[in-house]
Write a protein that holds these residues in place. Structure first.
Motif, PDB file in Angstrom:
ATOM      1  N   TYR A   1       0.823  -1.216   0.000  1.00  0.00           N
ATOM      2  CA  TYR A   1       0.000   0.000   0.000  1.00  0.00           C
ATOM      3  C   TYR A   1       0.852   1.258   0.000  1.00  0.00           C
ATOM      4  N   GLN A   2       2.149   1.092  -0.105  1.00  0.00           N
ATOM      5  CA  GLN A   2       3.077   2.226  -0.117  1.00  0.00           C
ATOM      6  C   GLN A   2       2.914   3.097   1.137  1.00  0.00           C
ATOM      7  N   GLN A   3       2.789   2.430   2.282  1.00  0.00           N
ATOM      8  CA  GLN A   3       2.558   3.150   3.533  1.00  0.00           C
ATOM      9  C   GLN A   3       3.702   2.912   4.517  1.00  0.00           C
ATOM     10  N   MET A   4       3.884   3.881   5.396  1.00  0.00           N
ATOM     11  CA  MET A   4       4.902   3.754   6.436  1.00  0.00           C
ATOM     12  C   MET A   4       4.456   4.489   7.691  1.00  0.00           C
ATOM     13  N   ARG A   5       4.742   3.894   8.834  1.00  0.00           N
ATOM     14  CA  ARG A   5       4.458   4.517  10.118  1.00  0.00           C
ATOM     15  C   ARG A   5       5.725   4.578  10.943  1.00  0.00           C
ATOM     16  N   VAL A   6       5.908   5.675  11.640  1.00  0.00           N
ATOM     17  CA  VAL A   6       7.061   5.804  12.521  1.00  0.00           C
ATOM     18  C   VAL A   6       6.539   6.087  13.925  1.00  0.00           C
ATOM     19  N   THR A   7       6.953   5.253  14.865  1.00  0.00           N
ATOM     20  CA  THR A   7       6.497   5.401  16.239  1.00  0.00           C
ATOM     21  C   THR A   7       7.569   6.140  17.025  1.00  0.00           C
ATOM     22  N   ILE A   8       7.227   7.292  17.546  1.00  0.00           N
ATOM     23  CA  ILE A   8       8.225   8.121  18.221  1.00  0.00           C
ATOM     24  C   ILE A   8       7.848   8.300  19.683  1.00  0.00           C
ATOM     25  N   PRO A   9       8.642   7.712  20.594  1.00  0.00           N
ATOM     26  CA  PRO A   9       8.307   7.841  22.013  1.00  0.00           C
ATOM     27  C   PRO A   9       8.580   9.262  22.502  1.00  0.00           C
ATOM     28  N   LEU A  10       7.633   9.850  23.203  1.00  0.00           N
ATOM     29  CA  LEU A  10       7.818  11.206  23.739  1.00  0.00           C
ATOM     30  C   LEU A  10       8.053  11.160  25.251  1.00  0.00           C
ATOM     31  N   SER A  11       7.300  10.316  25.926  1.00  0.00           N
ATOM     32  CA  SER A  11       7.516  10.084  27.353  1.00  0.00           C
ATOM     33  C   SER A  11       6.954   8.701  27.646  1.00  0.00           C
ATOM     34  N   VAL A  12       7.019   8.287  28.895  1.00  0.00           N
ATOM     35  CA  VAL A  12       6.594   6.913  29.203  1.00  0.00           C
ATOM     36  C   VAL A  12       5.137   6.679  28.784  1.00  0.00           C
ATOM     37  N   ASP A  13       4.328   7.738  28.813  1.00  0.00           N
ATOM     38  CA  ASP A  13       2.910   7.543  28.479  1.00  0.00           C
ATOM     39  C   ASP A  13       2.436   8.495  27.370  1.00  0.00           C
ATOM     40  N   ARG A  14       3.360   8.890  26.517  1.00  0.00           N
ATOM     41  CA  ARG A  14       2.981   9.748  25.395  1.00  0.00           C
ATOM     42  C   ARG A  14       3.785   9.342  24.167  1.00  0.00           C
ATOM     43  N   THR A  15       3.086   9.124  23.058  1.00  0.00           N
ATOM     44  CA  THR A  15       3.750   8.635  21.847  1.00  0.00           C
ATOM     45  C   THR A  15       3.222   9.374  20.637  1.00  0.00           C
ATOM     46  N   LEU A  16       4.138   9.703  19.742  1.00  0.00           N
ATOM     47  CA  LEU A  16       3.764  10.330  18.481  1.00  0.00           C
ATOM     48  C   LEU A  16       3.852   9.275  17.382  1.00  0.00           C
ATOM     49  N   VAL A  17       2.832   9.212  16.552  1.00  0.00           N
ATOM     50  CA  VAL A  17       2.878   8.301  15.411  1.00  0.00           C
ATOM     51  C   VAL A  17       2.827   9.153  14.149  1.00  0.00           C
ATOM     52  N   ARG A  18       3.844   9.027  13.288  1.00  0.00           N
ATOM     53  CA  ARG A  18       3.826   9.736  12.010  1.00  0.00           C
ATOM     54  C   ARG A  18       3.453   8.736  10.931  1.00  0.00           C
ATOM     55  N   VAL A  19       2.485   9.113  10.117  1.00  0.00           N
ATOM     56  CA  VAL A  19       1.990   8.198   9.097  1.00  0.00           C
ATOM     57  C   VAL A  19       2.239   8.815   7.719  1.00  0.00           C
ATOM     58  N   HIS A  20       2.938   8.061   6.876  1.00  0.00           N
ATOM     59  CA  HIS A  20       3.357   8.562   5.556  1.00  0.00           C
ATOM     60  C   HIS A  20       2.891   7.618   4.450  1.00  0.00           C
ATOM     61  N   CYS A  21       2.902   8.121   3.206  1.00  0.00           N
ATOM     62  CA  CYS A  21       2.789   7.213   2.065  1.00  0.00           C
ATOM     63  C   CYS A  21       3.785   7.627   0.993  1.00  0.00           C
ATOM     64  N   PHE A  22       3.949   6.748   0.009  1.00  0.00           N
ATOM     65  CA  PHE A  22       4.960   6.965  -1.025  1.00  0.00           C
ATOM     66  C   PHE A  22       4.342   6.987  -2.415  1.00  0.00           C
ATOM     67  N   ARG A  23       5.011   7.692  -3.307  1.00  0.00           N
ATOM     68  CA  ARG A  23       4.677   7.654  -4.729  1.00  0.00           C
ATOM     69  C   ARG A  23       5.637   6.688  -5.415  1.00  0.00           C
ATOM     70  N   LEU A  24       5.080   5.763  -6.174  1.00  0.00           N
ATOM     71  CA  LEU A  24       5.904   4.855  -6.967  1.00  0.00           C
ATOM     72  C   LEU A  24       6.261   5.581  -8.256  1.00  0.00           C
ATOM     73  N   LYS A  25       7.506   5.934  -8.432  1.00  0.00           N
ATOM     74  CA  LYS A  25       7.869   6.714  -9.624  1.00  0.00           C
ATOM     75  C   LYS A  25       7.686   5.863 -10.874  1.00  0.00           C
ATOM     76  N   GLY A  26       7.053   6.475 -11.859  1.00  0.00           N
ATOM     77  CA  GLY A  26       6.795   5.773 -13.112  1.00  0.00           C
ATOM     78  C   GLY A  26       5.467   5.033 -13.140  1.00  0.00           C
ATOM     79  N   ALA A  27       4.755   5.001 -12.002  1.00  0.00           N
ATOM     80  CA  ALA A  27       3.438   4.342 -11.967  1.00  0.00           C
ATOM     81  C   ALA A  27       2.362   5.373 -12.309  1.00  0.00           C
ATOM     82  N   PRO A  28       1.167   4.908 -12.740  1.00  0.00           N
ATOM     83  CA  PRO A  28       0.101   5.870 -13.037  1.00  0.00           C
ATOM     84  C   PRO A  28      -0.212   6.745 -11.816  1.00  0.00           C
ATOM     85  N   ASP A  29      -0.601   7.993 -12.064  1.00  0.00           N
ATOM     86  CA  ASP A  29      -0.951   8.903 -10.973  1.00  0.00           C
ATOM     87  C   ASP A  29      -2.022   8.305 -10.045  1.00  0.00           C
TER      88      ASP A  29
END
Lengths: 450, 161
Positions: free
Chosen positions: A337-365
């Protein structure tokens, strides 16, 4: 009356024995999630010692391009220097300690501190200070102590940039191990052999420990229960009613609705370094199954890939059906699905999740549009899927914060897991992936200082 | 120049949408949308592209209907307890449309306070409605919700704004 001993007890660092006492083969002590001292140790021994994903090279195309992110407890800038090399720099002016860069990313040939105007190059070196003659003879502009502090170890694998804060880390490729497969698979899906990270992403914060998110991503037992609130309405909704997305959203919601019978095909894998993934899950909708999908966009995309690589190779790439590939300790990739998640710990009980996706170069838009749609459906704060996950992670943290019954159970499947050369495999019902994650956790948390 | 009665009619329609959300009348809320009506909450300030740039919500009537059912069946874990909202919609201006128009573009500022259990949140921003006259009322062709912190760090959102 306090004699200071209590404070001293709290400040005593935990030893390897304290950490070992938190882990049993089938149980984990609540302190692993709720104790700030354990968290501080994780920042040192896990996020401060392992290779941690920091950027994708497509964010750093030209010299001067940079992004700001977190590495362990530090805020860092990932930059591309004038000579093309990528650097990871602490976002801090060595003069008086001020935070240097306030923006998420961009292009800048220099970083200058607004306080007393020290100016740095993208490799962190000090380029100029105002009124140089007022500095003593001992002040050397070339002295690394006057430079933005560099993270020593930066390595890329096919465009994915990782940094490592330890002194002598093993090569990145060794840490990734067999998980290079999933990065390869993501990149190989691009007819031009390259992916670009989308410039839109989501940042979600939840009130819970970072490990809860990792465990949830490796857990195939919960969707039946946690996601019924989106599965049931999707089942009642008419097919192909949306004018926007070729039924992609409905199919995604439906994919979480499977019974115990449908589990049979799912296999969970856990590797020695704590990496895990699941096979044959979440394969409905227009973005999945690119090997077989007959919609015009998929057919066109498959033809493009086949033309570049030949049918056998294209089929093999498109046929890889692995979900939630977790590269320990915090990167989750879904190549299909061309997806990626990054789990970033902020404190013992706080977490940031960054959610990304990618473009496949040369694939249809349209393939990219579908990846963007997938990102919104699963990564948006208004996601009908992830919001219910977050609710459970937060409830777990609430419960784990209390002293009650300190052990939590990870025993499911313990008697049936199979261990091979590469790690362990199990059926869908097993909690093997969490046991594998904790095995890696224990190893790093108790490792002797190098 | 827009007659005052038309302006007032438009204002009341915009306010009614907000009230239906506050009252939890999500099906009646969805009925205000045209069959091909779209609700769009971008993820970036000034975002013009819903296809190449991710949105917090970019859904048409059919997908919104799933969202509404999820809210109504109240099975969603994140809806326990059910959040309560108060929408305040103000600074309403008709941006496009005159006395002879059947389609209008209506801008406004909003403030939405959401209470769930012990947690209270505030959402603020600007909204633009594209509405079309239908019988004695209007239907929403498109609602654009520009959250002030659309590109910020978020917690889960449940009730549409």
């Amino acid at each position: 009356m306090s004699n200071g001993n209590e404070a001293q007890t709290i400040d005593t660092p935990l030893g390897a024995e304290d950490i070992r006492a938190l882990i049993r083969p089938d149980h984990v002590h609540r302190r692993a999630y709720a104790d700030p001292q354990v968290f501080a140790m994780e920042q040192e021994r896990i996020f401060g010692k392992l290779w941690i994903y920091v950027a994708h090279e497509s964010q750093l195309k030209q010299p001067g391009d940079f992004i700001r992110t977190r590495l362990s407890k530090y805020e860092v800038l990932v930059t591309r220097h004038n000579d093309g090399q990528i650097y990871v720099l602490h976002n801090r002016c060595p003069h008086r300690g001020a935070r240097l860069c306030m923006t998420e990313g961009g292009t800048s040939r220099t970083f200058s501190c607004p306080y007393h105007a020290w100016v740095f190059r993208p490799d962190g070196s000090l380029s100029s200070v105002p009124h140089p003659k007022s500095y003593p003879a001992s002040f050397d502009i070339k002295d690394p102590q006057n430079h933005m502090q560099r993270v020593k170890n930066v390595q890329s694998y096919r465009g994915f940039v990782f940094a490592n804060l330890s002194d002598n880390p093993p090569p990145l490729i060794e840490h990734l191990g067999p998980m290079t497969d999933v990065i390869d698979n993501l990149v190989d899906r691009a007819p031009d052999g390259e992916v670009e990270i989308a410039d839109s992403s989501f940042s979600l914060e939840y009130s819970g420990n970072w490990k809860l998110h990792l465990e949830n991503a490796a857990d195939i037992f919960h969707p039946t229960f946690v996601h019924s609130s989106s599965v049931l309405p999707a089942r009642k909704a008419p097919e192909n009613a949306s004018i926007l997305d070729q039924d992609q959203t409905r199919a995604m919601l439906l994919a979480n609705g499977f019974g115990f019978k449908e589990w049979e095909g799912i296999q969970l894998s856990g590797l020695d370094r704590g990496h895990t993934y699941m096979t044959n899950f979440y394969d409905q909708g227009v973005l999945a199954n690119q090997k077989q999908n007959q919609d015009p966009v998929s057919v066109r995309y498959r033809a493009m890939l086949t033309e570049k690589l030949g049918k056998e190779r294209a089929d093999s790439i498109l046929g890889m059906n692995r979900f939630n590939n977790i590269i320990y300790p915090n990167l989750i990739i879904n190549a299909q699905y061309q997806q990626m998640r990054v789990t970033i710990p902020l404190s013992v009980d706080r977490t940031l999740v960054r959610v990304h996706c990618f473009r496949l170069k040369g694939a249809p838009d349209e393939i990219f549009h579908r990846a963007v749609r997938f990102l919104s459906n699963i990564g948006s704060p208004a996601s009908m899927i992830f919001s219910d996950d977050v609710e459970m992670l937060e409830r777990c943290q609430r419960g784990l914060a209390t002293e009650t019954g300190p052990w939590i159970d990870f025993s499911r499947g313990l008697d049936n897991d199979q261990t091979g050369t590469d790690g362990s495999v199990s059926g869908a019902a097993s909690e093997m992936p969490m046991r594998v994650q904790f095995k890696a956790w224990l190893k790093h948390m108790t490792a002797e200082a190098a | 120049m827009l007659p005052y009665e038309t302006l007032r009619e438009i204002e009341l329609f915009i306010l009614k949408e907000a009230r239906l959300l506050d009252e939890g009348q999500f099906e009646a809320w969805l009925d205000l949308y045209a069959p091909q009506g779209i609700y769009w909450m971008p993820s970036k300030p000034g975002q013009t592209d819903p296809l190449n740039v991710a949105s917090i919500i970019y859904e048409d009537h059919a997908i919104l209907a799933i969202r509404v059912q999820r809210l109504l069946e109240a099975r969603a874990l994140v809806l326990t307890p059910m959040p309560r909202t108060v929408h305040i919609v103000s600074n309403i201006e008709v941006l496009k449309g005159d006395a002879t128009s059947t389609n209008f573009e209506v801008g406004a500022a909003f403030l939405c306070t959401e209470l769930q259990g012990e947690r209270q949140r505030i959402y603020a921003g600007r909204q633009i409605h594209h509405i079309a006259r239908e019988d004695d009322s209007f239907r929403i062709r498109r609602k654009h919700v520009a959250l002030m912190n659309c590109d910020g760090v978020h917690a889960p959102m449940t009730i549409p704004i």
